[in-house]
Structure formats: C-alpha cells, structure tokens
Design a protein around this motif. Structure first.
Motif, mmCIF file in Angstrom:
data_model
loop_
_atom_site.group_PDB
_atom_site.id
_atom_site.type_symbol
_atom_site.label_atom_id
_atom_site.label_comp_id
_atom_site.label_asym_id
_atom_site.label_seq_id
_atom_site.Cartn_x
_atom_site.Cartn_y
_atom_site.Cartn_z
ATOM 1 N N ILE A 1 -39.487 92.657 -14.891
ATOM 2 C CA ILE A 1 -39.411 93.969 -15.539
ATOM 3 C C ILE A 1 -40.817 94.431 -15.890
ATOM 4 N N CYS A 2 -41.178 95.620 -15.424
ATOM 5 C CA CYS A 2 -42.509 96.160 -15.688
ATOM 6 C C CYS A 2 -42.699 96.365 -17.192
ATOM 7 N N PRO A 3 -43.807 95.902 -17.754
ATOM 8 C CA PRO A 3 -44.050 96.093 -19.183
ATOM 9 C C PRO A 3 -44.180 97.578 -19.537
ATOM 10 N N GLY A 4 -43.682 97.951 -20.703
ATOM 11 C CA GLY A 4 -43.840 99.318 -21.177
ATOM 12 C C GLY A 4 -45.314 99.691 -21.259
ATOM 13 N N GLY A 5 -45.629 100.941 -20.942
ATOM 14 C CA GLY A 5 -47.015 101.397 -20.986
ATOM 15 C C GLY A 5 -47.800 101.085 -19.734
ATOM 16 N N ASN A 6 -47.133 100.557 -18.699
ATOM 17 C CA ASN A 6 -47.794 100.201 -17.446
ATOM 18 C C ASN A 6 -47.003 100.726 -16.254
ATOM 19 N N HIS A 7 -47.679 100.772 -15.107
ATOM 20 C CA HIS A 7 -47.024 101.000 -13.825
ATOM 21 C C HIS A 7 -47.152 99.722 -13.014
ATOM 22 N N MET A 8 -46.177 99.441 -12.162
ATOM 23 C CA MET A 8 -46.180 98.202 -11.390
ATOM 24 C C MET A 8 -46.269 98.495 -9.898
ATOM 25 N N SER A 9 -47.177 97.770 -9.239
ATOM 26 C CA SER A 9 -47.284 97.828 -7.780
ATOM 27 C C SER A 9 -47.487 96.402 -7.269
ATOM 28 N N PHE A 10 -47.665 96.264 -5.943
ATOM 29 C CA PHE A 10 -47.708 94.933 -5.345
ATOM 30 C C PHE A 10 -48.806 94.842 -4.292
ATOM 31 N N SER A 11 -49.351 93.649 -4.136
ATOM 32 C CA SER A 11 -50.346 93.375 -3.100
ATOM 33 C C SER A 11 -49.936 92.113 -2.352
ATOM 34 N N ARG A 12 -50.225 92.098 -1.049
ATOM 35 C CA ARG A 12 -49.836 90.956 -0.217
ATOM 36 C C ARG A 12 -51.057 90.155 0.200
ATOM 37 N N TYR A 13 -50.961 88.829 0.038
ATOM 38 C CA TYR A 13 -52.019 87.904 0.451
ATOM 39 C C TYR A 13 -51.366 86.860 1.351
#
Length: 280
Positions: A233-245
């Motif tokens: 769950i994305c923390p309040g006050g933030n936006h969530m995205s993803f990176s692949r390695y």
C-alpha cells in the motif's frame, strides 16, 4: 435524492463547526441544513432534517461519535464522513467497519495552506460519498462482519498475471478488505495499491489488513523488491512507481506536491506498473 446535497455538521468544537459550514456553503449544490454539538443533539436533527450526509466528530460530550454512529446505522442509515485527528487511526477503521463511508482530517487553527488542503479533501469526499449506495454498503458491511478474521483458503491459483494493481478512494478501505481477504496466500503475483488517504493512516490500514488476510499486507517502502503473495500500500503523501533491474522490480516513492490533485496518484501507479512488470 435531489441535486442539492444536504449536510448536517456534528462536532463539539464551535471552530470546527463553523469551518466546515463555511467551506461547504461556498460550494454550489451543497447545503448545510444544520449543525449539532453532540450525538444527542444530532439524533433529533437527523430525524427532523433527514440529511443526505453527516460529517461526524469522534470525541463529543453526552454521546460520542461512535455511539451515535451505531444508533444511526441501526435506526436511520445515512452517509457519514468521520472527522479525525492523525492520532485517531484505530478509531477511524472501527468507524469504517460500523458504516462510515470515509473520513477527513480535523482542521486546526493553523496555516491557511493546511486549511486549503482540508477544504479540497472535504469537498471531494462529500461529492464522492453522495454517489455511494447505502443499500450496497450495508450488504458489504454484513459480508465483512461475517468473514472478519476468516482467511481465504482456496485451491492453488494459476495465472499469467504478474501484478494486480488496485486504485481506490472514497469507500476504499472497506472495499480493499472485501477483496484482499478473498485472495489466498499462494497467489503467484504481487499486489500494489494506491488508496487516497492522508499521511499517518496507510500504515495502520496495512497493519490491520495484514491481520485479516492470508497474503502479507504492508505499507510500501522505497527501494524494496516487489514479491508475489504480498500487497503493497502506497504511503499517504507519496506517489508510487516501479523500476526494473533484471528480474527484480523495486518500488519508488515520490513525495507529493502541494498542488497535486490526488495523492497517491492512481494513474501514475497504473502507468508505471503497466510499463514495468513483465507480460507473461
């Protein structure tokens, strides 16, 4: 229901009552039909005024918000927005279980910038709550009550899905509980969630859901790897995205800006998930 949303403001603080009344009366299509200073006062006004929606404080003399909410949902089911301070997170989720549709953060007498954020949140949720069906909500609450702490036990799931992404706003916590408690622990994909919620509330939400679900549910942390069988769950006050390695996918958390319309951004999370997670 008419085009005008009728609102009853219930709060023992004269400052809060006047603040909410001033915010709401500026909006076209919203009418504050009354105010009440405690639950006893509110009971009579609910029966007389029959508002479409109630903003309800927790801590009040004579009859507190939680006691009033129990009476309301039994005797005169009405859409409710709870008014909460940041320290009331446990009470917020109990109120949502009892039938409140969402909550707004309690205003203080501090800076006008904070009040602007509360104003935007209040108006958005008043309009959003209006669209919610009380009959459907009541049925869903009964389902939640029946299966509370009953963890899903299903046959092994086979799927080509690499991630399940969920975006939710008003009414989201109850909907998330209904969905996540039905997912078995062996689900072979990760789950990522953006729930519109202020800072300080997403961690208790994740912790509560974790006790009810077969899967692991946690508040997302920046740079952690995304694993199957876990809901982030994305923390309040933030936006969530993803990176692949390579084969590893990690979470990125981006601090929201004051002028962001929605936080967390569901669109940003969905777009990033679609571009990052593999197609099986």
């Amino acid at each position: 229901m008419s085009d005008i949303i009728s609102v009853l403001v219930v709060d023992d603080s004269a400052y809060n009552r006047q603040t909410f009344k001033n915010i709401l009366k500026k909006e076209e299509g919203i009418e504050v039909v009354g105010v009440a200073s405690n639950g006893m006062d509110a009971m009579g006004k609910v029966l007389r005024l029959r508002p479409d929606l109630i903003t309800l404080d927790f801590e009040m003399p004579e009859m507190d918000g939680m006691t009033f909410l129990r009476w309301l949902m039994s005797e005169a089911p009405t859409r409710v927005l709870m008014v909460s301070s940041h320290s009331d997170s446990a009470t917020v989720f109990k109120a949502l279980e009892l039938g409140a549709m969402d909550f707004v953060v309690k205003p203080t007498s501090r800076a006008s910038l904070e009040l602007k954020n509360i104003e935007r949140d209040l108006i958005e949720k008043v309009r959003g709550v209006r669209e919610m069906n009380m009959e459907v909500l009541s049925k869903n609450l009964k389902k939640i009550e029946k299966k509370s702490r009953r963890k899903a036990k299903r046959a092994k799931i086979k799927t080509d899905i690499s991630v399940l992404a969920i975006g939710s706003s008003t009414g989201g916590p109850s909907a998330l509980q209904m969905i996540l408690t039905e997912i078995p622990s062996d689900i072979p994909c990760a789950i990522v969630i953006s729930q519109h919620m202020p800072r300080g509330f997403t961690a208790p939400l994740a912790s509560r859901l974790d006790t009810l679900c077969s899967i692991k549910v946690k508040e997302a942390q920046s740079s952690e790897s995304v694993l199957p069988g876990t809901a982030y769950i994305c923390p309040g006050g933030n936006h969530m995205s993803f990176s692949r390695y390579g084969e590893d996918i990690k979470i990125n958390l981006i601090e929201s800006k004051e002028d962001d319309k929605y936080t967390p951004s569901v669109d940003e999370m969905m777009s990033s998930a679609a571009n990052t997670f593999p197609v099986k």
